[in-house]
Design a protein around this motif. Structure first.
Motif, mmCIF file in Angstrom:
data_model
loop_
_atom_site.group_PDB
_atom_site.id
_atom_site.type_symbol
_atom_site.label_atom_id
_atom_site.label_comp_id
_atom_site.label_asym_id
_atom_site.label_seq_id
_atom_site.Cartn_x
_atom_site.Cartn_y
_atom_site.Cartn_z
ATOM 1 N N SER A 48 0.825 -1.215 0.000
ATOM 2 C CA SER A 48 0.000 0.000 0.000
ATOM 3 C C SER A 48 0.859 1.264 0.000
ATOM 4 O O SER A 48 0.509 2.262 -0.641
ATOM 5 C CB SER A 48 -0.932 0.020 1.217
ATOM 6 O OG SER A 48 -1.875 -1.015 1.114
ATOM 7 N N ASP A 167 -5.530 -1.096 -5.105
ATOM 8 C CA ASP A 167 -4.930 -1.657 -3.897
ATOM 9 C C ASP A 167 -5.909 -2.616 -3.225
ATOM 10 O O ASP A 167 -6.781 -2.197 -2.484
ATOM 11 C CB ASP A 167 -4.529 -0.533 -2.943
ATOM 12 C CG ASP A 167 -3.705 -1.051 -1.772
ATOM 13 O OD1 ASP A 167 -3.487 -2.278 -1.687
ATOM 14 O OD2 ASP A 167 -3.291 -0.227 -0.937
ATOM 15 N N GLU A 168 -5.766 -3.890 -3.517
ATOM 16 C CA GLU A 168 -6.642 -4.943 -2.982
ATOM 17 C C GLU A 168 -8.111 -4.610 -3.217
ATOM 18 O O GLU A 168 -8.949 -4.749 -2.323
ATOM 19 C CB GLU A 168 -6.350 -5.192 -1.497
ATOM 20 C CG GLU A 168 -4.896 -5.574 -1.278
ATOM 21 C CD GLU A 168 -4.682 -6.452 -0.054
ATOM 22 O OE1 GLU A 168 -5.549 -7.298 0.223
ATOM 23 O OE2 GLU A 168 -3.639 -6.300 0.601
HETATM 24 MG MG LIG Z 1 -2.076 -2.843 2.054
#
Ligand SMILES: [Mg+2]
Ligand SMILES: Nc1ncnc2c1ncn2[C@@H]1O[C@H](COP(=O)(O)OP(=O)(O)O)[C@@H](O)[C@H]1O
Length: 278
Positions: A48, A167-168
């Motif tokens: 991240s 991000d995910e």
């Molecule tokens: Mg992360």
């Protein structure tokens, strides 16, 4: 402006003030235009933080990050960097700002100061690309998680970015929502040549990307094609990662006596090799 090199990092490093640890540690990386790269790594490996360096949410404490050739550390580049590199985050509910889908997609364009007449076709086009046209007038909170994430993708897409960093984006979705969002983004990558940085902990998604990068303690531990990376089972396990389910199944079948070749990553691979084998 033509973007030849969407993302380049040169020894990019990021240290949080609180703990003084290097969350991203001298990462040098260049992501070619039109590719879709998966970023893997266990929790806390720096995924991240690296994502936030890629659109100037964070500035490197050492080294450089260039987005379409623009140094993110220069204040005059900030808005251009954000326009070239759009982010989609994990939680769909935190990204919705309006009470109507169409207005939510418009939000980023308003921030960029895009004139009203130009906004409408861009919004329609973005909703069409994520197959959410019929929900344009709907209330976002009525949508499924997968649909909300597709609206978030449309919001970024409407800004006509060169690179999308997710991000995910599928972490909070059920399997069908995950598939929906992944295949939508993969299609945008292929058909519109949008460069994609796809951060995930689902190996089966990484297996379908062009390239796989593994982070460990903020540094690049592995970097290669899915076949190259996922054939190094021991190395992956050492880094706290699994192999894709089909690769694992292939290994079990081999141990059970079937002679399957290396490099099976997807259901399609498995079906093809089993047919050849039986
Ligand atoms: Mg992360
Ligand atoms: N806001 C923060 N303040 C201090 N340390 C942080 C912060 N966010 C993340 N970290 C630390 O930075 C490292 C990398 O975190 P992160 O980039 O979130 O990793 P990942 O996304 O791979 O889980 C971890 O050690 C984490 O504890």
């Amino acid at each position: 402006m033509d973007c030849i090199q969407p993302i380049e990092t040169q020894g990019a490093t990021y240290r949080y003030e609180e703990d003084g640890q290097q969350a991203v540690d001298h990462v040098s990386l260049s992501i070619p235009k039109g590719s879709m790269i998966a970023v893997l790594g266990h929790n806390g490996s720096g995924k991240s933080t690296l994502a936030k360096l890629m659109n100037a949410l964070y500035l490197p404490t050492e080294g450089r990050v260039l987005v379409c050739g623009l140094d993110t550390a220069l204040e005059e580049n900030l808005w251009d960097v954000r326009r070239h590199a759009g982010m989609v985050f994990q939680n769909p509910d935190n990204q919705i700002v309006a009470t109507v889908v169409r207005e939510d997609v418009a939000f980023g364009l308003e921030n960029l100061g895009v004139p009203q007449p130009e906004m409408l076709p861009r919004i329609d086009e973005a909703l069409l690309a994520v197959r959410m046209t019929e929900y344009a007038a709907a209330a976002p909170h009525m949508l499924s998680g997968g649909q909300k994430q597709r609206v978030a993708v449309a919001g970024v897409l409407a800004m006509q970015p060169d690179v999308m960093i997710l991000d995910e984006a599928t972490a909070m979705l059920d399997p069908s929502g995950r598939e929906e969002v992944f295949s939508t983004v993969r299609k945008l990558n292929r058909e519109k040549s949008i460069t994609v940085v796809w951060i995930t902990h689902f190996m089966e998604e990484a297996a379908l990307c062009d390239r796989v990068l593994v982070l460990h303690h903020g540094a690049i531990a592995m970097d290669g094609t899915p076949r190259e990376v996922f054939s190094q089972v021991d190395e992956l396990k050492k880094l706290g990662l699994d192999v894709p389910p089909m690769a694992e199944l292939a290994e079990m079948l081999r141990q059970g006596g079937l002679s399957l070749p290396a490099g099976i990553l997807t259901v399609d691979d498995m079906v093809k090799e089993l047919k050849a084998c039986l």
